[in-house]
Design a protein around this motif. Structure first.
Motif, mmCIF file in Angstrom:
data_model
loop_
_atom_site.group_PDB
_atom_site.id
_atom_site.type_symbol
_atom_site.label_atom_id
_atom_site.label_comp_id
_atom_site.label_asym_id
_atom_site.label_seq_id
_atom_site.Cartn_x
_atom_site.Cartn_y
_atom_site.Cartn_z
ATOM 1 N N LYS A 106 0.683 -1.255 0.047
ATOM 2 C CA LYS A 106 0.055 -0.115 0.328
ATOM 3 C C LYS A 106 0.592 1.275 -0.132
ATOM 4 O O LYS A 106 1.813 1.363 0.840
ATOM 5 C CB LYS A 106 -0.888 0.084 1.295
ATOM 6 C CG LYS A 106 -1.782 -1.247 1.277
ATOM 7 C CD LYS A 106 -2.845 -0.924 2.593
ATOM 8 C CE LYS A 106 -3.698 -2.101 2.745
ATOM 9 N NZ LYS A 106 -4.368 -2.201 4.031
ATOM 10 N N ILE A 107 0.633 2.078 -1.032
ATOM 11 C CA ILE A 107 1.425 3.272 -1.098
ATOM 12 C C ILE A 107 0.420 4.481 -1.036
ATOM 13 O O ILE A 107 -0.604 4.461 -1.313
ATOM 14 C CB ILE A 107 2.087 3.542 -2.186
ATOM 15 C CG1 ILE A 107 3.044 4.907 -2.232
ATOM 16 C CG2 ILE A 107 1.521 3.342 -3.478
ATOM 17 C CD1 ILE A 107 3.877 5.161 -3.287
ATOM 18 N N GLY A 108 0.631 5.447 -0.004
ATOM 19 C CA GLY A 108 -0.330 6.700 -0.024
ATOM 20 C C GLY A 108 0.567 7.862 -0.607
ATOM 21 O O GLY A 108 1.574 8.114 -0.219
ATOM 22 N N LYS B 108 -1.209 -0.985 -4.302
ATOM 23 C CA LYS B 108 -2.711 -0.559 -3.880
ATOM 24 C C LYS B 108 -2.331 0.855 -3.695
ATOM 25 O O LYS B 108 -1.804 1.463 -2.562
ATOM 26 C CB LYS B 108 -3.120 -1.212 -2.668
ATOM 27 C CG LYS B 108 -3.394 -2.618 -3.203
ATOM 28 C CD LYS B 108 -3.832 -3.405 -1.981
ATOM 29 C CE LYS B 108 -4.292 -4.791 -2.443
ATOM 30 N NZ LYS B 108 -4.493 -5.861 -1.125
ATOM 31 N N VAL B 109 -2.993 1.722 -4.600
ATOM 32 C CA VAL B 109 -2.865 3.369 -4.196
ATOM 33 C C VAL B 109 -3.969 4.059 -3.739
ATOM 34 O O VAL B 109 -4.819 3.989 -3.997
ATOM 35 C CB VAL B 109 -2.481 3.890 -5.792
ATOM 36 C CG1 VAL B 109 -2.081 5.406 -5.690
ATOM 37 C CG2 VAL B 109 -1.288 3.242 -6.539
ATOM 38 N N SER B 110 -3.667 4.951 -2.603
ATOM 39 C CA SER B 110 -4.352 5.817 -2.108
ATOM 40 C C SER B 110 -3.528 7.085 -2.082
ATOM 41 O O SER B 110 -2.561 7.306 -2.268
ATOM 42 C CB SER B 110 -4.811 5.474 -0.802
ATOM 43 O OG SER B 110 -3.739 5.358 0.240
ATOM 44 N N LYS C 139 -1.159 5.581 8.600
ATOM 45 C CA LYS C 139 -1.417 4.462 9.858
ATOM 46 C C LYS C 139 -1.505 3.216 8.734
ATOM 47 O O LYS C 139 -1.031 1.918 9.340
ATOM 48 C CB LYS C 139 -2.532 4.509 10.373
ATOM 49 C CG LYS C 139 -3.246 3.815 11.500
ATOM 50 C CD LYS C 139 -4.330 3.943 12.200
ATOM 51 C CE LYS C 139 -4.450 2.843 13.181
ATOM 52 N NZ LYS C 139 -5.857 3.214 14.048
ATOM 53 N N GLU C 140 -1.990 3.173 7.568
ATOM 54 C CA GLU C 140 -2.130 2.046 6.901
ATOM 55 C C GLU C 140 -1.242 1.721 5.688
ATOM 56 O O GLU C 140 -0.938 0.403 5.324
ATOM 57 C CB GLU C 140 -3.590 1.858 6.332
ATOM 58 C CG GLU C 140 -4.669 1.866 7.443
ATOM 59 C CD GLU C 140 -6.069 1.790 6.761
ATOM 60 O OE1 GLU C 140 -6.113 1.951 5.627
ATOM 61 O OE2 GLU C 140 -7.080 1.894 7.518
ATOM 62 N N LEU D 147 1.881 12.424 13.371
ATOM 63 C CA LEU D 147 1.591 11.704 12.233
ATOM 64 C C LEU D 147 2.555 10.428 11.964
ATOM 65 O O LEU D 147 2.343 9.166 11.447
ATOM 66 C CB LEU D 147 1.515 12.807 11.064
ATOM 67 C CG LEU D 147 0.617 12.304 9.946
ATOM 68 C CD1 LEU D 147 -0.839 12.083 10.323
ATOM 69 C CD2 LEU D 147 0.619 13.438 8.895
ATOM 70 N N LEU D 148 3.747 10.683 11.681
ATOM 71 C CA LEU D 148 5.050 10.013 11.520
ATOM 72 C C LEU D 148 4.913 8.601 12.442
ATOM 73 O O LEU D 148 5.321 7.478 11.986
ATOM 74 C CB LEU D 148 6.181 10.313 11.455
ATOM 75 C CG LEU D 148 6.695 11.231 10.283
ATOM 76 C CD1 LEU D 148 7.963 11.893 10.600
ATOM 77 C CD2 LEU D 148 6.182 10.957 8.930
ATOM 78 N N SER D 149 4.634 8.954 13.588
ATOM 79 C CA SER D 149 4.562 7.742 14.834
ATOM 80 C C SER D 149 3.386 6.827 14.647
ATOM 81 O O SER D 149 3.454 5.690 14.993
ATOM 82 C CB SER D 149 4.269 8.370 16.104
ATOM 83 O OG SER D 149 3.089 8.749 16.253
ATOM 84 N N LYS D 150 2.548 7.265 13.738
ATOM 85 C CA LYS D 150 1.438 6.297 13.545
ATOM 86 C C LYS D 150 1.779 5.200 12.240
ATOM 87 O O LYS D 150 1.130 3.974 11.996
ATOM 88 C CB LYS D 150 0.105 6.979 12.805
ATOM 89 C CG LYS D 150 -0.614 7.978 14.104
ATOM 90 C CD LYS D 150 -1.472 8.544 13.538
ATOM 91 C CE LYS D 150 -2.073 9.529 14.508
ATOM 92 N NZ LYS D 150 -2.458 8.905 15.902
#
Length: 319
Positions: free
Chosen positions: A147-149, A170-172, A199-200, A222-225
């Motif tokens: 998964k890439i965001g 899988k792109v979001s 997160k995902e 944010l990065l810690s998630k």
């Protein structure tokens, strides 16, 4: 036939100037170099006679707006325009355009290179002219089904998305301006909230423009998630991912970071980033040989279009 004058900021590279002149190739257009190291009054005096001004990071002084000038276009060679004063960007006298996505393919490919370098342990396994043989084949990872965001679905973001999909990823994405449902369906993209992406995702790529909002977007919380051993890549602007935040997060060795842009360039020898593990850094080398050709064509096209009395060019939206 009307005559026009094109001015180049003295920061513009000679090879780009040569290519633009060659493409335009008109007896009705003359070229002039503006020395941006001169005093403000001299610079304004030189700018007044121009119809077009091509700049990289030099911003026209606000005082220029009060003069009787004939400028039709401020043409930037960069995609970034965060350095422009709002009065210049929002002026009603002349248009402002950036590089028109000339570097989008190249930066997307460079982003992909950084991604693969980490997943395939490339730097650890490459055989240099030394007597070594390191094989980490069972530590290498595949991109398929990962998964890439993508943060920022502009020119670079879209090119990157196409390449990720081709690899079976899988792109979001997240963008302040969401694409239409029709566009998302056509491009096979899924819009997600920023926190959910971090997160995902196995990989997060920063491809947004730089502004006051984006510079505060990415924080330690944010990065810690992010997942263990996930990757965050920044090929956008150094200000979009603060070095202090990177340093703090990487001390936990939870994630990998890949950077091609920095707050200060060249990166200082004593930068804390140089002593960190789990990081790959390249010297803002995302653009390519082809980028210069595309840029020259885009700029020449804008100038030729305006010389014909038309205004159908891609301009930067007002703030």
């Amino acid at each position: 036939m009307k005559k026009y004058i094109v001015g180049f900021s003295s920061e513009i590279k000679k090879n780009l100037i040569f290519k633009i002149k060659k493409i335009i190739n008109s007896k009705n257009i003359t070229f002039k170099t503006i020395n941006i190291n001169n005093g403000k009054k001299k610079i304004i005096k030189d700018l007044i006679i121009l119809d077009f001004f091509i700049s990289k990071y030099f911003c026209i002084p606000n005082e220029f707006l009060k003069t009787k000038n004939k400028l039709k276009l401020l043409q930037l060679t960069t995609s970034d325009y965060s350095f422009l004063d709002s009065k210049i960007l929002n002026n009603k006298s002349f248009l402002v355009a950036n590089n028109g996505g000339a570097n989008s393919v190249s930066v997307a490919e460079h982003t992909f290179l950084l991604m693969l370098s980490i997943y395939r342990n490339f730097l650890e396994q490459v055989i240099i002219k030394k007597k070594r043989w390191i094989n980490l084949k069972y530590k290498n990872r595949e991109l398929k089904d990962k998964k890439i965001g993508i943060i920022g679905m502009g020119n670079v973001g879209r090119e990157l998305a196409n390449r990720c999909l081709a690899f079976g990823m899988k792109v979001s994405y997240f963008d302040n301006v969401r694409l239409s449902v029709k566009q998302e369906k056509k491009m096979k993209l899924k819009f997600s909230k920023l926190e959910k992406i971090f997160k995902e995702s196995h990989i997060v790529s920063l491809n947004m423009s730089s502004n006051k909002y984006s510079e505060k977007m990415i924080n330690v919380n944010l990065l810690s998630k992010m997942k263990q051993n996930s990757i965050i890549i920044n090929t956008s602007r150094g200000k979009n991912l603060k070095e202090k935040i990177i340093t703090k997060v990487l001390k936990n060795k939870k994630i990998f970071v890949a950077l091609d842009v920095f707050d200060q360039e060249p990166l200082p020898i004593n930068s804390p980033l140089r002593s960190l593990d789990n990081i790959i850094m390249t010297p803002h080398c995302g653009p390519s040989l082809e980028t210069v050709d595309k840029l020259a064509k885009n700029i020449s096209s804008n100038i030729n279009t305006l010389c014909k009395g038309k205004r159908e060019i891609n301009i930067i939206g007002k703030l």
